[in-house]
Motif scaffolding. Sequence first.
Motif, short mmCIF file in Angstrom:
data_model
loop_
_atom_site.label_atom_id
_atom_site.label_comp_id
_atom_site.label_asym_id
_atom_site.label_seq_id
_atom_site.Cartn_x
_atom_site.Cartn_y
_atom_site.Cartn_z
N ASP A 293 0.99 -0.87 -0.06
CA ASP A 293 0.00 -0.06 0.00
C ASP A 293 0.79 1.10 -0.02
OD1 ASP A 293 -2.53 -1.33 0.21
OD2 ASP A 293 -1.85 -1.78 2.32
N ASN B 196 3.52 4.55 -1.68
CA ASN B 196 2.99 5.78 -2.22
C ASN B 196 3.98 6.11 -3.54
OD1 ASN B 196 1.85 8.18 -2.42
ND2 ASN B 196 2.58 8.73 -0.40
N ALA C 2 -2.54 6.13 -4.89
CA ALA C 2 -4.06 5.93 -4.06
C ALA C 2 -4.93 5.23 -5.25
CB ALA C 2 -4.52 7.16 -3.44
N ARG D 73 -6.29 1.44 -5.19
CA ARG D 73 -8.04 1.16 -5.12
C ARG D 73 -8.34 0.04 -6.25
NH1 ARG D 73 -12.50 6.06 -6.45
NH2 ARG D 73 -11.68 5.55 -8.43
N LEU E 129 -10.65 4.03 -1.22
CA LEU E 129 -9.47 4.21 -1.15
C LEU E 129 -8.96 3.23 0.11
CD1 LEU E 129 -8.56 8.08 -1.33
CD2 LEU E 129 -8.49 6.27 -3.12
N SER F 233 -3.61 4.50 1.97
CA SER F 233 -3.44 5.48 1.20
C SER F 233 -4.16 6.94 1.67
CB SER F 233 -4.65 5.35 -0.17
OG SER F 233 -4.17 4.04 -0.89
N ARG F 234 -5.22 6.79 2.66
CA ARG F 234 -5.78 7.94 3.52
C ARG F 234 -4.75 8.30 4.47
NH1 ARG F 234 -11.03 7.59 1.59
NH2 ARG F 234 -12.04 5.58 1.39
#
Length: 695
Positions: free
Chosen positions: A280, A282, A323, A327, A375, A379-380
């Motif tokens: 997950d 970035n 993100a 998803r 999401l 990611s949040r």
Amino acid sequence: MPAEAPLAMPVQDLSAWDPAAGHRPARRHPRPWLARLLVFGGAALLAAYGGLQMYETVSVSGSPTALQSVLVALFLLTFSWIALAFTSAVVGFAVLLARPHLPPVPARLATRTAILMPVYNEGTARTFAGLEAMREAVDATGLGERFDWFVLSDSTQPDAWIAEERAFLALRAELGADARLYYRHRPKNHHRKAGNIGDFVARWGAAYDHVLVLDADSLMTGEAVVRLAGAMEADPDAGIIQTLPLIINRNTLFARVQQFAARIYGPVIATGLSHWSGRDGNYWGHNAIIRTRAFAESCGLPDLPGRPPFGGHVLSHDFVEAALMRRAGWAVTMLPTLPGSYEESPPSLIDVAVRDRRWAQGNLQHARIIGAAGLSLASRQHFATGIAGYMASPFWLCQLVVGIALVLQTAYVRPEYFTSEFGLYPVFPRFDPVRALQLFGLTMGILLAPKFLGLALALIDTPVRRACGGAGRLVLSCLIEILLSALIAPIAMLIQSGSVFGILLGRDTGWNPQRRDDGSIPLPDIVRRHRWHTALGLVSGVAAFAIATSLFLWMSPTILGLVLAIPISWASGQLALGLALRRRGLLVTPEERDPPAIAARAGCLAARNAERGLDAADALAALHADTALAEAHARMLPAAAPRPRGRIDHDHALAQAKVVEAETIEETRAWLSPKERMAVLHDRALLDRLARLAN
């Protein structure tokens, strides 16, 4: 450009998401729950402890006042931020001690990768030098035929545009029939870098399994590039694989501080982030490989409703693309220990502030996206971390203001005789000095711990320790970096707070190209930029000393940084100061002591390109003097869109009138504005008229 291979890239809906529409992973991948528990659970416990200690510090007289409660809340917010960085760094330290394995260098590749270098009014000599050096390095691996190279220009300055074309045509001629090198210039830089990459994917993406996105200052070794492509082939569920670029090639004082910090502390922080993020992760917008079809299917960015700075196109697109990719069921991972990925640093404090203003707007804009449907929680959290990173400065500023107000209250306001609770004595607002000192020590320890963890790893790594000048110079360099960072911190805090307040008031930042040279900024510009910081430091120092010596001592680090803002900012861009430290073996990185071959080759090619005068030539004069260049430029122009009747382009109309009236190329150069020059460069008929003008 090659023949188009269109790939549909639908605009994504942030308000709705059907999980059935996403990618179904080929195999089950466990999530790093233990690492996340350690990072977030540890940060929560530290924050709770710090908040409790702060509460006890201010409530020594009884229940805290409203102002004291605000101070506790602000402290808790800023302390939580550094606690999370600390626990993440601890995990990174533990992982690096175990020496994680790297993906193997593949013997063959079955997929094709497009290597994309977006440019926007950059220095052409160094940009094409880096591209050529990387191309040579990838070819040297024996797998070069699996990669095609693209320069995607969004340049809006005519001289930069023609310089790019001159460099491209020269390099393509040198490479011969098997160049696999292409160039495209967009007439309008719609949606900026995200639009630039999106345009390529939508028009040519179907021809490539992967795209590897660079920045104009990126350098990657051939081995790093093929390792990335091999890692993507080996993981059919990966959507993005990000590297950790190390900073190289910079010698100003500020850039050397950034370079040293990124090399010694950066791997600890990035490895911790990579470990708890797992799949997950970035995306930072460059030096990363992306699965093309996954990107096209899931990363079409919508325009946000409203006007900038919070509406309009997405500014910090990379976080959002990661993100959306996640998803859709694709993994976003990082290889923080992969060697051979490099970038460069802005040369001065002011240059960083200019770039940081744009990043601040992009991250705050994510407040409109953090609640998007579907999401992942990670990611949040990435969005929240980015937002908190820029809100930390205003919170710190408010914390200082509230602290000053509390000292003023203690010094000048009468005690409260009639409280809500019965008491025989009046209530004086005061602090527990012993507990406050202990809390200060805890805060500084947590703040500096990631640096000391990185230093510890460097000290036990014999090649790194020796390349940094030995243990003594390495420790001294770390102390110098901490001192300079402490002096810069209050200046950066005010600059960043001003940016945040401006964004909240609705001011759009725009998008200026980044300076990438080692030149200093003129002193009058520095004085103009920092005069209010200096004035605030002087006023704060005098006022604090007049109120209480303890307040002056408490604020002295902040006051000192602000009072010295002008000389600190001036020194930050000085090449001589950075080189003086380098000669003494301080703030030296392994990549300086033993420069990567890719960097040395790029430097030689940049010097050769500079001798050719690519960046010094006037666009109109160059086209007028070189018929072959003018013809090639005209061939590379896209087909002109028909003009709607009655709609006049004023810049084009004025350019046409001036070119028709001019008798010499010198008159044309003198008469045309930059926008009118761009209009000429887009018009084949005007270019033909230009070629027939006298010298």
